[in-house]
Design an enzyme around this catalytic site. Structure first.
Site, PDB file in Angstrom:
ATOM      1  N   ASN A 166      13.764  -3.528   8.591  1.00 49.20           N
ATOM      2  CA  ASN A 166      13.012  -2.458   7.934  1.00 49.20           C
ATOM      3  C   ASN A 166      12.356  -1.613   9.024  1.00 49.20           C
ATOM      4  O   ASN A 166      11.923  -2.133  10.043  1.00 49.20           O
ATOM      5  CB  ASN A 166      11.898  -3.019   7.041  1.00 49.20           C
ATOM      6  CG  ASN A 166      12.433  -3.705   5.816  1.00 49.20           C
ATOM      7  OD1 ASN A 166      13.613  -3.618   5.497  1.00 49.20           O
ATOM      8  ND2 ASN A 166      11.556  -4.394   5.106  1.00 49.20           N
ATOM      9  N   GLY A 167      12.226  -0.310   8.770  1.00 48.35           N
ATOM     10  CA  GLY A 167      11.574   0.562   9.732  1.00 48.35           C
ATOM     11  C   GLY A 167      12.558   1.460  10.448  1.00 48.35           C
ATOM     12  O   GLY A 167      13.693   1.664   9.999  1.00 48.35           O
ATOM     13  N   TRP A 202      17.060   1.303   1.665  1.00 42.88           N
ATOM     14  CA  TRP A 202      16.785   2.708   1.367  1.00 42.88           C
ATOM     15  C   TRP A 202      17.120   3.466   2.645  1.00 42.88           C
ATOM     16  O   TRP A 202      16.501   3.251   3.681  1.00 42.88           O
ATOM     17  CB  TRP A 202      15.328   2.906   0.972  1.00 42.88           C
ATOM     18  CG  TRP A 202      14.991   4.279   0.531  1.00 42.88           C
ATOM     19  CD1 TRP A 202      15.146   4.820  -0.706  1.00 42.88           C
ATOM     20  CD2 TRP A 202      14.379   5.310   1.341  1.00 42.88           C
ATOM     21  NE1 TRP A 202      14.693   6.107  -0.733  1.00 42.88           N
ATOM     22  CE2 TRP A 202      14.218   6.446   0.509  1.00 42.88           C
ATOM     23  CE3 TRP A 202      13.976   5.398   2.673  1.00 42.88           C
ATOM     24  CZ2 TRP A 202      13.651   7.631   0.965  1.00 42.88           C
ATOM     25  CZ3 TRP A 202      13.416   6.568   3.128  1.00 42.88           C
ATOM     26  CH2 TRP A 202      13.267   7.666   2.281  1.00 42.88           C
ATOM     27  N   GLU A 226      -0.873  15.406 -10.165  1.00 45.78           N
ATOM     28  CA  GLU A 226      -0.275  14.096 -10.407  1.00 45.78           C
ATOM     29  C   GLU A 226       0.699  14.146 -11.581  1.00 45.78           C
ATOM     30  O   GLU A 226       1.762  13.519 -11.542  1.00 45.78           O
ATOM     31  CB  GLU A 226      -1.383  13.066 -10.660  1.00 45.78           C
ATOM     32  CG  GLU A 226      -0.906  11.675 -11.004  1.00 45.78           C
ATOM     33  CD  GLU A 226      -0.095  11.005  -9.909  1.00 45.78           C
ATOM     34  OE1 GLU A 226       0.552   9.978 -10.218  1.00 45.78           O
ATOM     35  OE2 GLU A 226      -0.083  11.486  -8.757  1.00 45.78           O
ATOM     36  N   ARG A 277      12.050  -1.511  -3.652  1.00 45.00           N
ATOM     37  CA  ARG A 277      11.804  -0.978  -2.303  1.00 45.00           C
ATOM     38  C   ARG A 277      13.008  -0.260  -1.729  1.00 45.00           C
ATOM     39  O   ARG A 277      12.889   0.416  -0.712  1.00 45.00           O
ATOM     40  CB  ARG A 277      11.411  -2.118  -1.359  1.00 45.00           C
ATOM     41  CG  ARG A 277      10.107  -2.790  -1.705  1.00 45.00           C
ATOM     42  CD  ARG A 277       9.810  -3.910  -0.733  1.00 45.00           C
ATOM     43  NE  ARG A 277       9.499  -3.381   0.582  1.00 45.00           N
ATOM     44  CZ  ARG A 277       8.337  -3.572   1.195  1.00 45.00           C
ATOM     45  NH1 ARG A 277       7.380  -4.227   0.605  1.00 45.00           N
ATOM     46  NH2 ARG A 277       8.137  -3.096   2.392  1.00 45.00           N
ATOM     47  N   GLU A 309       9.359  13.240 -10.202  1.00 43.94           N
ATOM     48  CA  GLU A 309       9.838  11.976  -9.638  1.00 43.94           C
ATOM     49  C   GLU A 309      10.888  11.311 -10.521  1.00 43.94           C
ATOM     50  O   GLU A 309      11.909  10.838 -10.020  1.00 43.94           O
ATOM     51  CB  GLU A 309       8.670  10.990  -9.474  1.00 43.94           C
ATOM     52  CG  GLU A 309       7.845  11.172  -8.231  1.00 43.94           C
ATOM     53  CD  GLU A 309       6.752  10.130  -8.128  1.00 43.94           C
ATOM     54  OE1 GLU A 309       6.616   9.518  -7.055  1.00 43.94           O
ATOM     55  OE2 GLU A 309       6.033   9.899  -9.119  1.00 43.94           O
ATOM     56  N   LYS A 349       4.693  13.177 -11.324  1.00 43.61           N
ATOM     57  CA  LYS A 349       5.361  12.176 -12.157  1.00 43.61           C
ATOM     58  C   LYS A 349       6.604  12.758 -12.819  1.00 43.61           C
ATOM     59  O   LYS A 349       7.651  12.110 -12.878  1.00 43.61           O
ATOM     60  CB  LYS A 349       4.403  11.642 -13.230  1.00 43.61           C
ATOM     61  CG  LYS A 349       3.366  10.709 -12.712  1.00 43.61           C
ATOM     62  CD  LYS A 349       3.976   9.403 -12.216  1.00 43.61           C
ATOM     63  CE  LYS A 349       3.122   8.768 -11.147  1.00 43.61           C
ATOM     64  NZ  LYS A 349       3.173   9.421  -9.844  1.00 43.61           N
ATOM     65  N   LYS A 378       9.566   2.382  -3.298  1.00 37.44           N
ATOM     66  CA  LYS A 378       8.196   2.096  -3.682  1.00 37.44           C
ATOM     67  C   LYS A 378       7.233   2.093  -2.496  1.00 37.44           C
ATOM     68  O   LYS A 378       6.200   2.724  -2.510  1.00 37.44           O
ATOM     69  CB  LYS A 378       8.146   0.739  -4.391  1.00 37.44           C
ATOM     70  CG  LYS A 378       6.769   0.362  -4.918  1.00 37.44           C
ATOM     71  CD  LYS A 378       6.333   1.303  -6.013  1.00 37.44           C
ATOM     72  CE  LYS A 378       4.985   0.944  -6.585  1.00 37.44           C
ATOM     73  NZ  LYS A 378       4.528   1.952  -7.558  1.00 37.44           N
ATOM     74  N   CYS A 438      12.615  -0.733   3.024  1.00 40.18           N
ATOM     75  CA  CYS A 438      13.665  -1.589   2.498  1.00 40.18           C
ATOM     76  C   CYS A 438      13.088  -2.971   2.236  1.00 40.18           C
ATOM     77  O   CYS A 438      11.925  -3.227   2.470  1.00 40.18           O
ATOM     78  CB  CYS A 438      14.819  -1.665   3.484  1.00 40.18           C
ATOM     79  SG  CYS A 438      15.393  -0.041   4.043  1.00 40.18           S
ATOM     80  N   HIS A 470      -2.313  34.975  -9.254  1.00 40.89           N
ATOM     81  CA  HIS A 470      -2.052  35.166  -7.828  1.00 40.89           C
ATOM     82  C   HIS A 470      -0.645  34.718  -7.445  1.00 40.89           C
ATOM     83  O   HIS A 470      -0.413  34.356  -6.290  1.00 40.89           O
ATOM     84  CB  HIS A 470      -3.106  34.421  -7.000  1.00 40.89           C
ATOM     85  CG  HIS A 470      -4.492  34.921  -7.226  1.00 40.89           C
ATOM     86  ND1 HIS A 470      -5.007  36.012  -6.560  1.00 40.89           N
ATOM     87  CD2 HIS A 470      -5.468  34.502  -8.071  1.00 40.89           C
ATOM     88  CE1 HIS A 470      -6.247  36.235  -6.981  1.00 40.89           C
ATOM     89  NE2 HIS A 470      -6.551  35.324  -7.893  1.00 40.89           N
TER      90      HIS A 470
END
Length: 612
Positions: A101-102, A75, A485, A27, A492, A489, A607, A2, A508
């Protein structure tokens, strides 16, 4: 994960706090809130669900003013996104307000302890216990500073905390353990934030708090105390980079701007680190040469996109220099027993330098005392990862606002390639081979420009994905992590379910998913595995799959009714993974725009992941 902003000044600080929240919204954006103490010792709190603009509207309808205050953009980790669970949280008397935060890991036990004293909780969060703990210690005769110090002594877990008290209306008290906090130093005003970016509009001088620090901040002074509550002095750092990089400019989204910044930021990553024919290993630190001389293996630890960068580096380190390299997701590495190879370099990769799992992995590795040295590949100077590593190579990407990483990833790859070269020269990379690699790096920004020139073609191609729900990405060799990657993307920011596989794995299992409604994206440079890849793609065509091939223009692919080919410039194999990343970023961006998702702030993501 956050965002925290605080200010103590003679002027009304509400606009400063709101502007700081806007800069930190990347964030967290489930909810936002603000608490301001005025001269009459009144606590004024406003909260809003959703983004900062909703909080702004509340403040417009019901303004608050004062010289001391804290603010937060959230968040969610404990409790659903709601106004009730939004920060700031406050005690039953509404005289103490806290932002955090945390994660307070023992909050359940603390909550029970406080409930036994008759305290009622209004939210589902772990943070609210901090407000009540502080109030409890104030009732026992503590001032705000000692109350926060005692309250955080009771807390287990990770936290960055800022606290204000209506009866002490001239100060903010902050505490840091596992979650970053920075003091912004002004003229007759001082500030605090979880990221200096939030404060660049008011100051360019910062103090980065150390692990375990607490601090008391007023408009005219600040005092800092270490983990043992002893007063300490911390260095004031003046930042000189401009703030313009935090603006979108002519671009519709930060992500698109950051994609197009890659030629320049890659050039920044290389500047001062490349000679005409060699990588200058002094860029890694004054004692880098001595350390590198002893390296016999490499352990890379990272999360998310940075993990994919590590996977690419594994190919380079083992192929070019014959150095054994292990790459592991930080959240797994930190919780398992590991075998430490002889003379192993411990490499961490993080955009923010505050990624909780990566930072914990580094600290755990240092406690074992078995690694030769630690090296951080990072984008944020003065971050915890940078300060706690033996060697550092800054990626110089500049602020990256879009949640989905773009320029941070390609600059990480650029930095890791330089690392692979300087280590490889001791294990098989001769001067001629290094000169060829360095020449390719010198030309890398130009090749990036050529790849980005395909933007309009890729935008047209993205229309084929707009109504799809699933996609497969394929690559071989060093391009497999690039396929990973690319899939990350797409999922996301467009919310399309996307997975990546080595192309040779199709038979497979994944081949069962292939039909005319499943787009299959392939990464196809003109390398030694090209013919193998073509054989794999023929299997897709035989099952009616729709192919989208990002191919070297000399690779021999042709468009037909089932295959769309996007021809990329012919580039040296050593830098192909970096070049092939760019069109995959553009594809995901344009698909997300067509689907109408929030490109810069995708749902459920933030982020900087500073919690487990």
């Amino acid at each position: 994960m956050c965002g925290i902003v605080g200010a103590a000044a003679q002027r009304n600080i509400t606009p400063i706090l709101v502007e700081g929240l806007k800069r930190l919204e990347y964030r967290g954006y489930d909810s936002a809130g603000i608490a301001v103490v005025n001269k009459e010792k009144q606590m004024q709190i406003r909260k809003a669900l959703g983004k900062v603009v909703n909080l702004e509207q509340k403040l417009h309808d019901s303004p608050i003013k004062g010289g001391v205050g804290i603010a937060h953009t959230r968040w969610a980790t404990h409790g659903v996104p709601s106004e009730l669970n939004a920060h700031p949280h406050y005690c039953s008397t509404e005289k103490v307000a806290v932002v955090h935060n945390g994660i307070i890991e023992n909050y359940s036990e603390l909550r029970l302890r406080l409930a036994e004293k008759g305290i009622e909780f209004k939210s589902d969060t772990d943070t609210e216990v901090v407000a009540h703990l502080v109030r409890d210690y104030l009732d026992q005769g503590c001032d705000l500073l000692s109350a926060v110090q005692k309250a955080t002594d009771d807390c287990e877990g990770a936290y960055g905390i800022a606290c204000v008290h209506a009866d002490e209306p001239d100060r903010i008290v902050v505490a840091r353990s596992g979650s970053p906090l920075v003091i912004g130093v002004g003229i007759e005003e001082n500030f605090v934030a979880s990221d200096q970016l939030a404060l660049r509009q008011v100051t360019d001088r910062f103090i980065f708090l150390e692990e375990g620090d607490t601090a008391e901040i007023t408009q005219s002074s600040y005092r800092i105390f270490d983990v043992d509550d002893n007063p300490v002095r911390r260095q004031v750092v003046q930042l000189t980079d401009g703030v313009e990089s935090a603006d979108r400019g002519q671009y519709r989204h930060y992500m698109l701007k950051e994609i197009h910044e890659q030629p320049q930021v890659i050039k920044n990553t290389l500047t001062g680190r490349l000679g005409k024919n060699k990588v200058l290993e002094e860029a890694f630190g004054t004692n880098a040469k001595e350390i590198f001389q002893q390296v016999e293996s490499v352990q890379i630890v990272a999360c998310g996109t940075s993990y994919h960068a590590g996977l690419v580096a594994k190919y380079w380190l083992e192929d070019w220099g014959g150095l054994p390299c292990h790459v592991e997701v930080a959240s797994e590495f930190r919780y398992r027993r590991t075998v430490i190879p002889k003379n192993c370099l411990f490499v961490t990769i993080s955009q923010s330098g505050e990624t909780a799992d990566t930072l914990a992995a580094l600290r755990g590795a240092k406690e074992k005392h078995g690694y030769l040295a630690s090296l951080a590949i990072c984008n944020v100077a003065n971050s915890s990862l940078v300060r706690e590593s033996d060697l550092v190579l800054m990626t110089q990407a500049g602020p990256e606002i879009g949640v989905a990483s773009t320029k941070a990833f390609t600059t990480q790859l650029t930095a890791l390639q330089m690392l692979a070269i300087v280590l490889g020269r001791r294990h098989g990379v001769d001067a001629e081979a290094e000169a060829e690699m360095v020449e390719a790096l010198h030309r890398l920004p130009q090749y990036c420009e050529e790849a980005l020139a395909l933007d309009s073609i890729i935008e047209k191609t993205s229309e084929a994905f707009a109504e799809k729900h699933h996609a497969l990405f394929l690559g071989r060799g060093v391009e497999f992590p690039i396929a990973l990657e690319g899939a990350l993307k797409l999922k996301e920011i467009s919310y399309i379910h996307a997975e990546a596989y080595p192309a040779g794995e199709l038979k497979h299992g994944p081949l069962a998913l292939v039909d005319s409604d499943m787009p299959v994206v392939a990464v196809a440079p003109n390398d030694e595995l090209l013919e193998k890849l073509k054989s794999n793609l023929e299997v897709v065509q035989a099952r009616g799959g729709k192919l989208f091939v990002f191919a070297d223009k000399q690779a021999g692919f042709e468009n037909d009714s089932e295959t769309t080919v996007i021809n990329l410039p012919h580039v040296p194999d050593t830098i192909a993974p970096i070049i092939y990343t760019l069109p995959l970023q553009l594809l995901s961006y344009h698909v997300a725009v067509l689907k109408g998702t929030d490109v810069d702030q995708p749902r459920n993501l933030a982020k900087s992941v500073t919690v487990e």
